[in-house]
Design a protein around this motif. Structure first.
Motif, PDB file in Angstrom:
ATOM      1  N   ALA A   1      -8.034   3.858 -14.946  1.00  0.00           N
ATOM      2  CA  ALA A   1      -6.656   3.156 -14.821  1.00  0.00           C
ATOM      3  C   ALA A   1      -6.589   1.761 -14.070  1.00  0.00           C
ATOM      4  CB  ALA A   1      -5.829   4.027 -14.688  1.00  0.00           C
ATOM      5  N   ARG A   2      -7.021   2.100 -12.742  1.00  0.00           N
ATOM      6  CA  ARG A   2      -6.940   0.930 -11.762  1.00  0.00           C
ATOM      7  C   ARG A   2      -8.508   0.978 -11.327  1.00  0.00           C
ATOM      8  NH1 ARG A   2      -2.984   0.823 -13.970  1.00  0.00           N
ATOM      9  NH2 ARG A   2      -0.758   0.464 -13.467  1.00  0.00           N
ATOM     10  N   PRO A   3      -9.348   0.229 -11.712  1.00  0.00           N
ATOM     11  CA  PRO A   3     -10.747   0.075 -11.290  1.00  0.00           C
ATOM     12  C   PRO A   3     -11.139  -0.731 -10.261  1.00  0.00           C
ATOM     13  CG  PRO A   3     -10.490  -1.028 -13.396  1.00  0.00           C
ATOM     14  CD  PRO A   3      -9.284  -0.566 -13.126  1.00  0.00           C
ATOM     15  N   THR A   4     -10.173  -1.581  -9.912  1.00  0.00           N
ATOM     16  CA  THR A   4     -10.236  -2.642  -8.753  1.00  0.00           C
ATOM     17  C   THR A   4      -9.523  -2.228  -7.451  1.00  0.00           C
ATOM     18  OG1 THR A   4     -10.332  -4.395 -10.610  1.00  0.00           O
ATOM     19  CG2 THR A   4     -10.247  -4.979  -8.007  1.00  0.00           C
ATOM     20  N   VAL A   5     -10.088  -1.823  -6.437  1.00  0.00           N
ATOM     21  CA  VAL A   5      -9.603  -1.458  -5.217  1.00  0.00           C
ATOM     22  C   VAL A   5     -10.001  -2.270  -4.235  1.00  0.00           C
ATOM     23  CG1 VAL A   5      -9.460   0.569  -3.312  1.00  0.00           C
ATOM     24  CG2 VAL A   5      -9.723   1.164  -5.723  1.00  0.00           C
ATOM     25  N   THR A   6      -9.101  -3.121  -3.608  1.00  0.00           N
ATOM     26  CA  THR A   6      -9.152  -4.373  -2.634  1.00  0.00           C
ATOM     27  C   THR A   6      -8.095  -4.780  -1.939  1.00  0.00           C
ATOM     28  OG1 THR A   6     -10.258  -6.438  -2.848  1.00  0.00           O
ATOM     29  CG2 THR A   6      -8.765  -5.921  -4.433  1.00  0.00           C
ATOM     30  N   PHE A   7      -8.118  -5.965  -1.271  1.00  0.00           N
ATOM     31  CA  PHE A   7      -7.126  -6.331  -0.391  1.00  0.00           C
ATOM     32  C   PHE A   7      -6.621  -5.074   0.552  1.00  0.00           C
ATOM     33  CE2 PHE A   7      -6.547  -9.577  -3.932  1.00  0.00           C
ATOM     34  CZ  PHE A   7      -6.944 -10.690  -3.015  1.00  0.00           C
ATOM     35  N   PRO A   8      -7.597  -5.036   1.626  1.00  0.00           N
ATOM     36  CA  PRO A   8      -7.129  -4.003   2.667  1.00  0.00           C
ATOM     37  C   PRO A   8      -6.235  -4.773   3.730  1.00  0.00           C
ATOM     38  CG  PRO A   8      -9.514  -4.434   2.738  1.00  0.00           C
ATOM     39  CD  PRO A   8      -8.813  -5.236   1.562  1.00  0.00           C
ATOM     40  N   THR A   9      -5.408  -3.766   4.464  1.00  0.00           N
ATOM     41  CA  THR A   9      -4.838  -4.453   5.558  1.00  0.00           C
ATOM     42  C   THR A   9      -4.511  -3.469   6.626  1.00  0.00           C
ATOM     43  OG1 THR A   9      -3.014  -5.578   6.476  1.00  0.00           O
ATOM     44  CG2 THR A   9      -2.573  -4.424   4.424  1.00  0.00           C
ATOM     45  N   PHE A  10      -4.805  -3.501   7.908  1.00  0.00           N
ATOM     46  CA  PHE A  10      -4.490  -2.379   8.757  1.00  0.00           C
ATOM     47  C   PHE A  10      -3.259  -2.468   9.299  1.00  0.00           C
ATOM     48  CE2 PHE A  10      -9.277  -2.473   9.088  1.00  0.00           C
ATOM     49  CZ  PHE A  10      -9.569  -1.158   9.040  1.00  0.00           C
ATOM     50  N   SER A  11      -2.679  -1.202   9.667  1.00  0.00           N
ATOM     51  CA  SER A  11      -1.187  -1.056  10.265  1.00  0.00           C
ATOM     52  C   SER A  11      -1.509  -1.603  11.805  1.00  0.00           C
ATOM     53  CB  SER A  11      -0.717   0.353  10.155  1.00  0.00           C
ATOM     54  OG  SER A  11      -1.846   1.180  10.694  1.00  0.00           O
ATOM     55  N   PRO A  12      -0.071  -1.912  12.491  1.00  0.00           N
ATOM     56  CA  PRO A  12      -0.189  -2.303  13.728  1.00  0.00           C
ATOM     57  C   PRO A  12      -1.083  -1.310  14.883  1.00  0.00           C
ATOM     58  CG  PRO A  12       1.904  -2.500  12.884  1.00  0.00           C
ATOM     59  CD  PRO A  12       1.051  -1.783  11.884  1.00  0.00           C
ATOM     60  N   ASP A  13      -1.085   0.098  14.411  1.00  0.00           N
ATOM     61  CA  ASP A  13      -1.686   1.010  15.153  1.00  0.00           C
ATOM     62  C   ASP A  13      -3.149   1.123  14.819  1.00  0.00           C
ATOM     63  OD1 ASP A  13      -1.183   2.440  13.019  1.00  0.00           O
ATOM     64  OD2 ASP A  13      -0.290   3.978  14.035  1.00  0.00           O
ATOM     65  N   SER A  14      -3.504   0.580  13.930  1.00  0.00           N
ATOM     66  CA  SER A  14      -5.038   0.656  13.294  1.00  0.00           C
ATOM     67  C   SER A  14      -5.265   1.898  12.788  1.00  0.00           C
ATOM     68  CB  SER A  14      -5.985   0.113  14.385  1.00  0.00           C
ATOM     69  OG  SER A  14      -5.766  -1.079  14.812  1.00  0.00           O
ATOM     70  N   LYS A  15      -4.230   2.979  12.383  1.00  0.00           N
ATOM     71  CA  LYS A  15      -4.628   4.142  12.229  1.00  0.00           C
ATOM     72  C   LYS A  15      -4.208   4.220  10.567  1.00  0.00           C
ATOM     73  CE  LYS A  15      -2.977   6.671  16.252  1.00  0.00           C
ATOM     74  NZ  LYS A  15      -1.935   7.368  16.876  1.00  0.00           N
ATOM     75  N   TRP A  16      -3.930   3.324   9.808  1.00  0.00           N
ATOM     76  CA  TRP A  16      -3.589   3.213   8.230  1.00  0.00           C
ATOM     77  C   TRP A  16      -4.221   1.796   7.658  1.00  0.00           C
ATOM     78  CZ3 TRP A  16      -2.051   7.917   6.217  1.00  0.00           C
ATOM     79  CH2 TRP A  16      -1.636   8.623   7.140  1.00  0.00           C
ATOM     80  N   VAL A  17      -4.495   2.009   6.467  1.00  0.00           N
ATOM     81  CA  VAL A  17      -5.036   0.904   5.674  1.00  0.00           C
ATOM     82  C   VAL A  17      -4.145   0.947   4.548  1.00  0.00           C
ATOM     83  CG1 VAL A  17      -6.938  -0.262   4.829  1.00  0.00           C
ATOM     84  CG2 VAL A  17      -7.295   0.970   6.653  1.00  0.00           C
ATOM     85  N   ALA A  18      -3.438  -0.160   4.258  1.00  0.00           N
ATOM     86  CA  ALA A  18      -2.825  -0.513   2.829  1.00  0.00           C
ATOM     87  C   ALA A  18      -3.590  -1.224   2.229  1.00  0.00           C
ATOM     88  CB  ALA A  18      -1.457  -1.059   3.220  1.00  0.00           C
ATOM     89  N   PHE A  19      -3.527  -0.760   0.945  1.00  0.00           N
ATOM     90  CA  PHE A  19      -4.752  -1.814   0.037  1.00  0.00           C
ATOM     91  C   PHE A  19      -4.095  -1.822  -1.524  1.00  0.00           C
ATOM     92  CE2 PHE A  19      -5.552   2.695  -0.189  1.00  0.00           C
ATOM     93  CZ  PHE A  19      -6.088   2.934  -1.666  1.00  0.00           C
TER      94      PHE A  19
END
Length: 668
Positions: A457-475
Motif C-alpha cells: 500500500a505504501r511502498p516508498t519509505v523515506t524522508f527521515p528526521t530525528f527527534s531532538p533527543d535522537s531517540k525517535w525517527v519520523a518518516f
C-alpha cells in the motif's frame, strides 16, 4: 536541593519578564494556574488585638486576609489595588495586625506595595503566591489575575446577545473547519483564524474562548466564507491569551440566524508553555528559491536566491545549530554547495552531482551523493566530506539498495536514510528505511541496518528526521517519492524499528476525510523541545479551512503545517496532536521541504529569551538593565532553554536535558 528556579520567566517572551530574575525553591512560579480563584476574605480567626504595627509576642504563624483573591482586568483597564492584611497568630489563637515584608511570586502578573496592596500589571493573567514574611515566619495567600475582553465591532445589540445564553436548539448546518479539536499551540505565534461554513450572509455569531486566566467574548456578523481572527489592536489578544494560559482552552462558536440562536459548537485546544525555537527554511516551488520563516514573524524573508541562469535552489538541509546550509542547484544532476546560514553567502560550491544532502548538527560535514548513480554516473554510495572540501572521507552503501534522502541525528552519532531499489533519486517508488552509526573523527560509517520495511500500500519509505533527543525517527510512508499528488502518511519509529507508530492525529485522521488524511509529507523535527513537546513541521496538500479549498491532486496547494509530539512516546499510543497551519507563509505559493534549525546564534550581551539562541548557550537577566542577555555562564543552575550536560544542571527539578538543552519533561 536546587535553590533557585527562573522557569516562570523563560515560559514568557523576554519583553514580559521583569522584576527579580528568580524565586526561591518552593515558589509556585510556573504560571500553571495552581491555587484558588475564589474572591473575598477568609475567616477572621478568633480574638486578639487589631492594633497596627509590630507588637512583641510569641507568634507561631502568619495569616493573610483575604486568603485568596482574583483580580479581574476588563478590556485592559487595571482596577484599583486589592489590599491584604497580615496577622501574627499566637499559640492560643489570638492575632495581632503586623507590618511584614510583602512579596509576590509572579511580578509579571501583579506587583505588591510595601503595605500589601496588590495591583495587576495588565500584561497577562496567571496565578501566584502572595507572601508576608516576618523574621522566620511566613504567611501565604493565593492571588490570581484574569484578563477579560469583550469585542463587538458590529455593535450587536444587547437583546440579541441575550438570546445566545438561552439557546436550546442544535445548529443544523454550521461546521467548524479550522483549527481542529484538541490542537496543541505553542506561544509566540500569530493567532489562528477560526473558520466555519454553514451560515447565512446576515447571521450573527458569538466566539467565546476561555481559560482560567483569560476570557474573550467576540460578537459580529460574519458572512461566508466565515472567519474570525483574534484582534491585534489595541492589544494582541492571541498573544495575551497564550501568555496567560497553560493547558486547556475552551472554544465556542455560536450562531443566530435572525430567528433562532443555536447551541454552540465546542472545541478544546491546549496551550503549551513555550515558544517555538529557531527558523524554518523552505522551498517556494513557484519561485525556485529557499526562503526562511521565524515562527511568529508576519512573513518569510528572502534567503537563497537562484543565480542568473540557474533554474532553482532546492534540496536543502540545515545544520541543527543553524550555522550552515547545504543545497543543490539546477535540477538534473544537482551539484551541491554550502552557505552561511546567517548571511546566505556561499562557503563552497561544487560541480558534482548529488541531489539531496544531509549536514552534521554543527555544520562541519556534509553527506552527499543521493543520486550519484544512473544517468549521472557514480557508484551509488553516500559520501562524507567537510563542508568546504568535496574530498571523500568515508563512503556508505546499503546492500542491494541506493541510499537516498539522508538525515543526521541531533547528537551527531547516527544517520537515517532510505534504501531505494528502483527509479532515480527523484522518482522512485520502492524503498525501505535504514540507519547507521557515523563518526567525523575519524570519518567512518558502521552498523548499517534496515529498520523499517515497506508494504504494497505504501511502498516508498523515506524522508527521515530525528527527534531532538535522537531517540525517535519520523518518516514518510508513501505511494511514491515525488510528493505531488502522492498518498502518504507520517510515522514514527525508534532507531531499532521495534516500535513503529502511525501519527494518525498529525495526518488528520478523525478530522479530515475524502483522502485528505493521506496527503502529509516530508517531516522535519525542531532541534529543541519546547513547552513539554517535540515539534514537527510537515508539508501537506490538505484543505486549509475555507481559505484553501482546492482538492485537485494536480493543483491543490502545498503548505507547511506543525504538529506537537509528546516527548516520551509509548508503544501503541499515537503521541501526535492535530496539526495547525504555520502562520506567516504566503498562501499563493507551493511551499515544501521545511527544514527546521536553530536560528544563527547570538553573541555575548545580545538580547535573548532562551539560552539556545546564544552562542555560549545561556540567557540570563542583567542585574542593571533587567533585560535578558546572552552570557558565558548560567550564574548558577541552567534555566529552561539553557545549555546542560545532564538534567541535574537544570534549575527545574522536573526538567530533562534534551539535545543539551534544559526542557520541560511533560506537557503542563
Amino acid at each position: 536541593m536546587k535553590s533557585c528556579s527562573r522557569l516562570a520567566f523563560l515560559l514568557l517572551p523576554a519583553s514580559l519578564a521583569f522584576g527579580p530574575a528568580c524565586s526561591c525553591a518552593g515558589d509556585s512560579a510556573d504560571g500553571s494556574g495552581a491555587g484558588s480563584t475564589q474572591s473575598g476574605p477568609s475567616s477572621s480567626g478568633t480574638g486578639g488585638s487589631t492594633s497596627t504595627g509590630f507588637v512583641d509576642g510569641d507568634f507561631v504563624s502568619i495569616e493573610i486576609e483575604p486568603a485568596s483573591a482574583q483580580i479581574v482586568v476588563v478590556n485592559g483597564a487595571v482596577p484599583a489595588a486589592t489590599s491584604f492584611t497580615a496577622f501574627g497568630v499566637r499559640a492560643d489563637g489570638t492575632r495581632t495586625n503586623i507590618s511584614p515584608q510583602w512579596s509576590y511570586t509572579r511580578p509579571d502578573v501583579a506587583q505588591t506595595s510595601n503595605a500589601g496592596a496588590v495591583s495587576a500589571t495588565g500584561l497577562l493573567g496567571g496565578s501566584g503566591t502572595l507572601r508576608a514574611t516576618l523574621d522566620a515566619l511566613q504567611g501565604q495567600a493565593e492571588v490570581s489575575v484574569k484578563l477579560v475582553y469583550d469585542s463587538n465591532p458590529s455593535n450587536v445589540p444587547q437583546d440579541v446577545q441575550d438570546l445566545f445564553d438561552n439557546a436550546s436548539v442544535a445548529d443544523p448546518s454550521m461546521a467548524l473547519l479550522y483549527p481542529y479539536d484538541q490542537t496543541v499551540f505553542p506561544r509566540g505565534l500569530m493567532g489562528p483564524v477560526i473558520q466555519w461554513n454553514g451560515g447565512g450572509a446576515s447571521d450573527v455569531y458569538r466566539v467565546h474562548v476561555e481559560s482560567p486566566y483569560f476570557e474573550l467574548e467576540a460578537w459580529g456578523a460574519v458572512p461566508p466564507p466565515s472567519r474570525f481572527a483574534f484582534p491585534t489592536l489595541p492589544d494582541d489578544l492571541w498573544r495575551k491569551l497564550t501568555d496567560s494560559t497553560v493547558g486547556d482552552l475552551a472554544v465556542r462558536v455560536q450562531r443566530y440566524d435572525g430567528a433562532t440562536a443555536y447551541q454552540p459548537l465546542a472545541q478544546t485546544w491546549k496551550i503549551a508553555p513555550g515558544n517555538l525555537a529557531g527558523t524554518i527554511y523552505y522551498w517556494e516551488v513557484n519561485q525556485g528559491n529557499v526562503v526562511r520563516l521565524r515562527p511568529g514573524a508576519p512573513g518569510p524573508e528572502q534567503f537563497l536566491q537562484k543565480p542568473a541562469g540557474v533554474t532553482c535552489v532546492a534540496c536543502h538541509s540545515v545544520s541543527a545549530d543553524g550555522s550552515t546550509i547545504v543545497a543543490s542547484f539546477q535540477g538534473g544532476y544537482s551539484p551541491w554547495g554550502t552557505f552561511d546560514a546567517e548571511t546566505g553567502s556561499s562557503i563552497y560550491a561544487t560541480d558534482i552531482s548529488s541531489g539531496f544532502q544531509a549536514i552534521s548538527p554543527s555544520g562541519s560535514h556534509v553527506l552527499w551523493g543521493h543520486w550519484n548513480s544512473g544517468s549521472f554516473g557514480g557508484d551509488g554510495l553516500l559520501k562524507l566530506s567537510t563542508r568546504d572540501d568535496s574530498t571523500v572521507l568515508a563512503q556508505l552503501a546499503s546492500p542491494g539498495a541506493q541510499p537516498s534522502h539522508p538525515a543526521w541525528s541531533k547528537d551527531g552519532n547516527k544517520i537515517a536514510f532510505a534504501g531505494r531499489t528502483d527509479g532515480n533519486g527523484l522518482d522512485f517508488t520502492q524503498s525501505t528505511l535504514w540507519i547507521a552509526d557515523v563518526s567525523t573523527n575519524p570519518p567512518s560509517f558502521s552498523n548499517s541496518m534496515q529498520i523499517v520495511a515497506n508494504d504494497a500500500a505504501r511502498p516508498t519509505v523515506t524522508f527521515p528526521t530525528f527527534s531532538p533527543d535522537s531517540k525517535w525517527v519520523a518518516f514518510m510512508r508513501s505511494t511514491q517519492a515525488r510528493t505531488r499528488g502522492a498518498a502518504a502518511e507520517i510515522w514514527l519509529t525508534d532507531p531499532t524499528g521495534a516500535t513503529q507508530i502511525r501519527l494518525d492525529r498529525a495526518n488528520g485522521q478523525g478530522v479530515l476525510s475524502g483522502g485528505q488524511e493521506s496527503i502529509t509529507y516530508e517531516p522535519t523535527f525542531n532541534p529543541v523541545a519546547a513547552g513539554g513537546y517535540f515539534w514537527l513541521v510537515v508539508v501537506s496538500e490538505r484543505q486549509y479551512g475555507n481559505t484553501l479549498t482546492d482538492t485537485n491532486p494536480d493543483t491543490r496547494r502545498k503548505q507547511l503545517w506543525v504538529t506537537a509530539i509528546d516527548q516520551n512516546p509509548q508503544p501503541g499510543v499515537d503521541p501526535s496532536h492535530p496539526a495547525f497551519w504555520l502562520p506567516g507563509q504566503e498562501l499563493d505559493n507551493q511551499n515544501m521541504r521545511g527544514e527546521w534549525a536553530l536560528s544563527p546564534c547570538k553573541a555575548l550581551g545580545s538580547d535573548c529569551s532562551a539560552g539556545y539562541e546564544c552562542c555560549d548557550g545561556y540567557c540570563v537577566q542583567d542585574a542593571q538593565s533587567g533585560s535578558f542577555v546572552c552570557a558565558e555562564t548560567p550564574g548558577g543552575c541552567s534555566n529552561i532553554g539553557d545549555l546542560c550536560e545532564t538534567a541535574d544542571d537544570c534549575c527545574d527539578p522536573g526538567a530533562e536535558c534534551i539535545n543539551n538543552v534544559c526542557a520541560l519533561d511533560v506537557p503542563q
